[in-house]
Design an enzyme around this catalytic site. Structure first.
Site, PDB file in Angstrom:
ATOM      1  N   ARG A  89      32.707   3.113  10.823  1.00  0.00           N
ATOM      2  CA  ARG A  89      32.117   3.840   9.705  1.00  0.00           C
ATOM      3  C   ARG A  89      32.228   5.335   9.968  1.00  0.00           C
ATOM      4  NH1 ARG A  89      27.309   3.688  10.139  1.00  0.00           N
ATOM      5  NH2 ARG A  89      26.933   2.211  11.802  1.00  0.00           N
ATOM      6  N   TYR A 242      38.518   0.151   6.776  1.00  0.00           N
ATOM      7  CA  TYR A 242      37.615  -0.445   7.759  1.00  0.00           C
ATOM      8  C   TYR A 242      36.344  -1.001   7.092  1.00  0.00           C
ATOM      9  CZ  TYR A 242      34.207  -1.186  11.295  1.00  0.00           C
ATOM     10  OH  TYR A 242      33.236  -1.784  12.031  1.00  0.00           O
ATOM     11  N   LYS A 251      27.203  -2.358   3.568  1.00  0.00           N
ATOM     12  CA  LYS A 251      26.354  -1.198   3.829  1.00  0.00           C
ATOM     13  C   LYS A 251      26.141  -0.374   2.547  1.00  0.00           C
ATOM     14  CE  LYS A 251      26.338  -2.172   8.247  1.00  0.00           C
ATOM     15  NZ  LYS A 251      25.171  -2.858   8.839  1.00  0.00           N
ATOM     16  N   HIS A 271      18.133  -3.074   7.357  1.00  0.00           N
ATOM     17  CA  HIS A 271      19.181  -3.409   8.328  1.00  0.00           C
ATOM     18  C   HIS A 271      18.579  -4.369   9.355  1.00  0.00           C
ATOM     19  CE1 HIS A 271      22.359  -1.659  11.357  1.00  0.00           C
ATOM     20  NE2 HIS A 271      22.824  -2.710  10.727  1.00  0.00           N
ATOM     21  N   SER A 293      23.005  -0.402  14.816  1.00  0.00           N
ATOM     22  CA  SER A 293      24.316  -1.026  14.948  1.00  0.00           C
ATOM     23  C   SER A 293      24.670  -1.239  16.418  1.00  0.00           C
ATOM     24  CB  SER A 293      25.380  -0.144  14.305  1.00  0.00           C
ATOM     25  OG  SER A 293      25.090  -0.011  12.938  1.00  0.00           O
ATOM     26  N   CYS A 295      23.313  -3.178  18.611  1.00  0.00           N
ATOM     27  CA  CYS A 295      22.154  -3.267  19.512  1.00  0.00           C
ATOM     28  C   CYS A 295      21.546  -4.665  19.554  1.00  0.00           C
ATOM     29  CB  CYS A 295      21.100  -2.246  19.118  1.00  0.00           C
ATOM     30  SG  CYS A 295      21.620  -0.558  19.449  1.00  0.00           S
ATOM     31  N   ASP A 318      22.396  -9.282   9.660  1.00  0.00           N
ATOM     32  CA  ASP A 318      22.589  -7.840   9.486  1.00  0.00           C
ATOM     33  C   ASP A 318      21.719  -7.196   8.408  1.00  0.00           C
ATOM     34  OD1 ASP A 318      24.192  -5.602  10.552  1.00  0.00           O
ATOM     35  OD2 ASP A 318      24.989  -5.449   8.526  1.00  0.00           O
ATOM     36  N   ARG A 411      35.842  -6.463  15.425  1.00  0.00           N
ATOM     37  CA  ARG A 411      34.897  -7.350  14.742  1.00  0.00           C
ATOM     38  C   ARG A 411      35.524  -8.692  14.379  1.00  0.00           C
ATOM     39  NH1 ARG A 411      29.528  -4.953  13.314  1.00  0.00           N
ATOM     40  NH2 ARG A 411      29.703  -2.922  14.279  1.00  0.00           N
TER      41      ARG A 411
END
Ligand code: GTP
Ligand code: MN
Ligand code: MN
Length: 629
Positions: A89, A242, A251, A271, A293, A295, A318, A411
């Site tokens: 991002r 991406y 998002k 989130h 993100s 974590c 998420d 990912r």
């Protein structure tokens, strides 16, 4: 035409092409597509039906252009590798566009740089669009993707339509959201009132004078821009293929536009993961958790508990949309349909459930490839002897190489329904009841394994005070500890001061509101040798067990500290593991005095006039509790 269904069929007839737009089942949708066609000038328009046949056709097209390669070791899996300058991002190029700046972002004190989002005026946004989009799809196909965030039959769900010139995006959106005819039908029916979020995306190639670095991954990194117009529910994204920048349901819609809609409508878009946990007695509860993100959300959502008799099931990894129902119960849905998870670190030992999920019907991005047709990333079990590895940039790779085999933000994009521990209620239209909310981050020093908020206002303060070590999920460098309130720093759709007020207002969201218990967790505390003090992963169920005791108001389970309640040794199960309990739960007063000073400065500097009085009181109260130690 007779019905929405009829016109969908006509639309997908390949001979109709552009003329078929006139048959779209909704005036606003028709207008949106027509206007975008005029702007982007694609050669074809393909209205996605979401079928297997359509997906197979798109995959073939991507294979032909070399945008993806097959992974014959697995069933229906593919690998895409991006341009090296389009791997995460781009927060600095992401904007919320409103007439009044203060609606979109926090207004910091004079001379302070805002850290919680970027604003752009609608005029400047339109100018940015006019500089980039005219003719950007010349000679190529525009795909129209009708998609639903959330199950189609849920009153919590919302519809979007993404226009894109990337087949990779279509295939990924099909995994991450519910797409196709069923959504178009709903848009054409009276129940939806024709309402949808407009999302326009172009990878921005070929743009005259802006050649792509890698023809298989078209993008325009220098001119990448991601715009959100919450006042008119529009998203415009240019230049990046991406995930976080191009799969606009995630998002951009579910968090940024979503949080702004949620504020207007009185609910929360966050989130967070959602998991269900069943204790040995058979009682099941649901928990939501916000970590920044990279974590640990996906890992926790798929946790295999080490304590006997416990079962964890996954609702989402998420994003959560949640609201209090009329009985006062907080209820949550996962608006997504798939997992877009961090690959590195995922292994049989850390996340066996993810390993059982991702080797079918999955698109990998920026992982390494093995000579036997499989994938490889850091932390994954070594491939069999004789098998060689090609890194994500296409170079030969050996364990001695200095560069990582997989990009740290590589990912997997995989259907949630394939997860062997997906919760039976994960698509339930009324959502699942949430009894606890967790906040957390990567905190090497000073922050205990778990502590509990004293009350709702304190909980909102804990969310506001969240910090975490930077990770590879965005363009940040190094391991600096950054503020990340509510794990939403990159995702706020409106002024963070108003967001705090909105969270505080949940205390009276409905009569008889049943507020969830709120906790802060930290799996990442390190000892003086720099080693993690807590084994993490499946062992995190020990923390969940204690949280369940707290929900049940079990006596003798907690002791207060200045920052919140921590477990008593008697009621925190450490059987079978060797850890330093006192070290894990230590609340160093000097550390926290510095910490609160820094947090207060951050909040006053950033939020300034919009900082709610309740949060100022929380700062003062914590300071008093620390000073009386
Ligand atoms: P986004 O999908 O970007 O929002 O991130 P996420 O929160 O889902 O992060 P994810 O679960 O993918 O975890 C990212 C990294 O944290 C991986 O490298 C994991 O191995 C690591 N991790 C997850 N849980 C734990 C834990 O309990 N302990 C430790 N030490 N590491 C963990
Ligand atoms: Mn995320
Ligand atoms: Mn994740």
């Amino acid at each position: 035409y007779a019905s929405a269904r009829d016109c969908v069929r006509i639309l997908q007839c390949p001979t109709h092409k552009l003329s078929a737009i006139s048959l779209l089942p909704n005036n606003k949708l028709r207008q949106f597509v027509e206007d975008s066609v005029e702007l982007c000038q694609p050669e074809n328009v393909h209205i996605c039906d979401g079928s297997d046949a359509e997906n197979a056709m798109l995959i073939t097209r991507l294979l032909e252009t070399g945008s993806i390669v097959p992974l014959p070791k697995y069933k229906n899996c593919y690998l895409a590798t991006s341009s090296p300058s389009d791997v995460a991002r781009v927060e600095s190029k992401t904007f919320i566009c409103t007439a009044d700046r203060r609606e979109a972002v926090n207004v910091p004190k004079a001379g302070v740089k805002g850290q919680l989002g970027n604003w752009m005026s609608p005029e400047d946004a339109d100018a940015a669009i006019a500089e980039r989009f005219p003719g950007c799809m010349k000679g190529r196909t525009m795909y129209v993707i009708p998609f639903s965030m959330g199950p189609l039959d849920s009153p919590y769900s919302k519809i979007g339509v993404q226009l894109t010139d990337s087949a990779y995006v279509v295939c990924s959106m099909r995994i991450m959201t519910r797409i196709g005819n069923q959504v178009l039908e709903k848009l054409g029916s009276s129940s939806s009132e024709g309402y949808f979020v407009k999302a326009l995306h172009s990878v921005g190639w070929p743009a005259e004078g802006h050649p792509a670095q890698r023809s298989q991954w078209p993008c325009d990194p220098e001119r990448t821009i991601i715009l959100h117009k919450p006042e008119i529910n529009e998203i415009v994204s240019y230049g990046s293929g991406y995930g976080g920048n191009s799969l606009l349901g995630k998002k951009c819609f579910a968090l940024r536009i979503g949080s702004s809609i949620a504020r207007r409508e009185g609910w929360l878009a966050e989130h967070m993961l959602i998991l269900g946990i069943t204790d040995p007695k058979g009682t099941k509860r649901y928990v939501a958790a916000a970590f920044p993100s990279a974590c640990g959300k996906t890992n926790m959502a798929m946790m295999r508990p080490t304590l006997p008799g416990y079962k964890v099931e996954c609702v989402g990894d998420d994003i959560v949309w949640m609201r209090f129902d009329q009985k006062g119960q907080l209820r949550a849905i996962n608006p997504e349909f798939g997992f877009f998870g961090v690959a590195p670190g995922t292994s049989r030992t850390t996340n066996p459930v993810a390993m059982d999920t991702v080797f079918e019907n999955t698109i990998f991005t920026n992982v390494a490839r093995t000579s036997d047709g499989g994938v490889y990333w850091e932390g994954m079990e070594d491939p069999e002897p004789g098998v060689t590895i090609t890194d994500w940039l296409g170079e030969p790779w050996t364990p001695g190489s200095t560069k990582p085999a997989a990009h740290p933000n590589s990912r997997f994009c995989t259907p949630a329904s394939q997860c062997p521990m997906i919760d039976p209620h994960w698509e339930s239209p009324e959502g699942v009841p949430i009894d606890a909310i967790l906040f957390g981050g990567r905190r090497p020093k000073g922050v205990p394994l778990v502590y509990e908020a004293f009350d709702w206002k304190h909980a909102v303060f804990i969310g506001a005070a969240m910090k975490s070590e930077a990770t590879a999920a965005a363009e940040h460098k190094g391991k600096e500890i950054m503020h990340d309130p509510f794990a939403m720093r990159p995702f706020f759709g409106y002024n963070f001061g108003h967001y705090l007020q909105h969270w505080l207002s949940m205390e009276t969201a409905v009569p008889n509101v049943k507020l969830p218990k709120v906790f802060h967790v930290n799996w990442f505390r390190k000892d003086d040798q720099g080693k993690y003090m807590w084994p993490g992963y499946g062992e995190n169920c020990r923390v969940l067990e204690w949280i369940l005791l707290r929900i049940d108001n079990e006596p003798g389970t907690a002791v207060p500290t200045p920052i919140g309640n921590v477990p008593t040794r008697e009621k925190f199960d450490l059987e079978g593991i060797q850890v330093d309990f006192d070290g894990l739960f230590d609340v160093p007063v000097d550390f926290w005095k510095n910490e609160i000073e820094e947090i207060a400065k951050f909040l006053y500097d950033q939020v300034d006039e919009d900082l709610p009085e309740e949060i100022k009181e929380q700062i003062d109260n914590l300071l008093k509790r620390l000073n009386s130690q």
